[in-house]
Design a protein around this motif. Sequence first.
Motif, mmCIF file in Angstrom:
data_model
loop_
_atom_site.group_PDB
_atom_site.id
_atom_site.type_symbol
_atom_site.label_atom_id
_atom_site.label_comp_id
_atom_site.label_asym_id
_atom_site.label_seq_id
_atom_site.Cartn_x
_atom_site.Cartn_y
_atom_site.Cartn_z
ATOM 1 N N VAL A 97 1.443 8.704 -9.006
ATOM 2 C CA VAL A 97 1.514 10.030 -8.383
ATOM 3 C C VAL A 97 0.620 11.008 -9.141
ATOM 4 O O VAL A 97 -0.062 11.848 -8.548
ATOM 5 N N ARG A 98 0.611 10.883 -10.460
ATOM 6 C CA ARG A 98 -0.171 11.795 -11.297
ATOM 7 C C ARG A 98 -1.644 11.394 -11.392
ATOM 8 O O ARG A 98 -2.431 12.073 -12.050
ATOM 9 N N GLY A 99 -2.018 10.299 -10.764
ATOM 10 C CA GLY A 99 -3.403 9.857 -10.791
ATOM 11 C C GLY A 99 -3.799 9.090 -12.030
ATOM 12 O O GLY A 99 -4.991 8.825 -12.246
ATOM 13 N N GLU A 100 -2.818 8.661 -12.847
ATOM 14 C CA GLU A 100 -3.129 8.013 -14.119
ATOM 15 C C GLU A 100 -3.569 6.557 -13.960
ATOM 16 O O GLU A 100 -4.066 5.959 -14.921
ATOM 17 N N ALA B 196 0.860 -1.182 0.000
ATOM 18 C CA ALA B 196 0.000 0.000 0.000
ATOM 19 C C ALA B 196 0.898 1.235 0.000
ATOM 20 O O ALA B 196 1.756 1.373 0.873
ATOM 21 N N TRP B 197 0.713 2.100 -0.970
ATOM 22 C CA TRP B 197 1.539 3.304 -1.095
ATOM 23 C C TRP B 197 0.696 4.527 -0.759
ATOM 24 O O TRP B 197 -0.349 4.759 -1.360
ATOM 25 N N ILE B 198 1.175 5.292 0.215
ATOM 26 C CA ILE B 198 0.465 6.490 0.655
ATOM 27 C C ILE B 198 1.301 7.710 0.309
ATOM 28 O O ILE B 198 2.444 7.846 0.768
ATOM 29 N N HIS B 199 0.744 8.610 -0.497
ATOM 30 C CA HIS B 199 1.455 9.832 -0.857
ATOM 31 C C HIS B 199 1.414 10.823 0.296
ATOM 32 O O HIS B 199 0.596 10.682 1.224
ATOM 33 N N PRO B 200 2.294 11.811 0.298
ATOM 34 C CA PRO B 200 2.371 12.730 1.439
ATOM 35 C C PRO B 200 1.055 13.407 1.806
ATOM 36 O O PRO B 200 0.829 13.726 2.976
ATOM 37 N N ASP B 201 0.175 13.622 0.821
ATOM 38 C CA ASP B 201 -1.110 14.252 1.128
ATOM 39 C C ASP B 201 -2.174 13.250 1.550
ATOM 40 O O ASP B 201 -3.326 13.618 1.795
ATOM 41 N N GLY B 202 -1.808 11.962 1.638
ATOM 42 C CA GLY B 202 -2.741 10.942 2.090
ATOM 43 C C GLY B 202 -3.359 10.110 0.999
ATOM 44 O O GLY B 202 -4.042 9.118 1.285
ATOM 45 N N ARG B 203 -3.140 10.471 -0.282
ATOM 46 C CA ARG B 203 -3.721 9.678 -1.368
ATOM 47 C C ARG B 203 -3.128 8.270 -1.393
ATOM 48 O O ARG B 203 -1.935 8.096 -1.241
ATOM 49 N N PHE B 204 -4.003 7.302 -1.615
ATOM 50 C CA PHE B 204 -3.614 5.893 -1.658
ATOM 51 C C PHE B 204 -3.335 5.497 -3.099
ATOM 52 O O PHE B 204 -4.090 5.839 -4.011
#
Length: 310
Positions: free
Chosen positions: A262-265, A245-253
């Motif tokens: 990262v870009r949401g693609e 599970a990868w969590i970006h700094p702003d909380g996006r999974f």
Amino acid sequence: MCECGAARRPGPPRRMPAELAARVLRERAGTPLAEVIPSTLGEPLLWGGLDALAELCAALGLALNVTTNGSFPGRGARAWAERLVPVASDVKVSWNGATAAAAESVMAGLDFEAAKENVRAFVAVRDARARAGGRRCRVSFQVTAQEPNVAELAGIVSLAAGLGVDRVKVNQLQVRFPELAPRSLRRDAAAIRRWNGAVLAMRAAAEEARHPSGERILLENVEPLGEDPAAPAPQGPSRFVGREAWIHPDGRFAPCPHPAAVRGELGDFGSVAERTLGELWASERFRGFVERYEAHVVCRACPFRRTGGA
């Protein structure tokens, strides 16, 4: 090489609030979660929340898996080893040359001799703690194979063994920007042949340059490629999707560390700022992606996919 490098991302650094990281780990306590990777982009030893994260991992019985550039900022290598070794499963040091000229050309600002001394100091603390009955975390070199260092890859293996490093993990350069294309070892048949020659040399170096115990240094992702640049290797399963599970700094999974995620693609899978990680992991949208990811245009060409069927 890094998409989030300061030269390419103007503005404030991306840093996860320490309380967000702690909330996710506490929510996952008692689940199959076993290992925590605080960062694969940037330098985690500069993050103000790392001490608290290490302490929480120790309390919850979780292992840290850390990738660092080897500068060991603030404390120096010995003090960082005292902090990390008791809770780390693996400490990977970014390493891209067997000589100062090659290493410093790939990693701008690197002091190659100082980097070697840092590794020696870190390994010395690790080994001393292990002899005293403490945890023995693995120390690895993480290498990005590319034209500037392809001739030095075998030398990196020999150097790693001499420094007491356990493993050399080699990743192919990702061409995230057009200017990186001439450095890729997957760009044409001639470049692939240079990589395949380096594979043989690395394997030979691993056999010859053993640790004092006689143990062979571990190699990862050191496999030959077919000479067709359009299909250089048979692709096996993702090492990330459905496993991590990868969590970006702003909380996006996200399902993996690919820049496209990262870009949401790869899709919108929600945020741990709004729902628990357990809910996001079990969601219909994420489970559907796990079942069908191999057909996704990004995943079909992903360099992180394992070669073969393993």
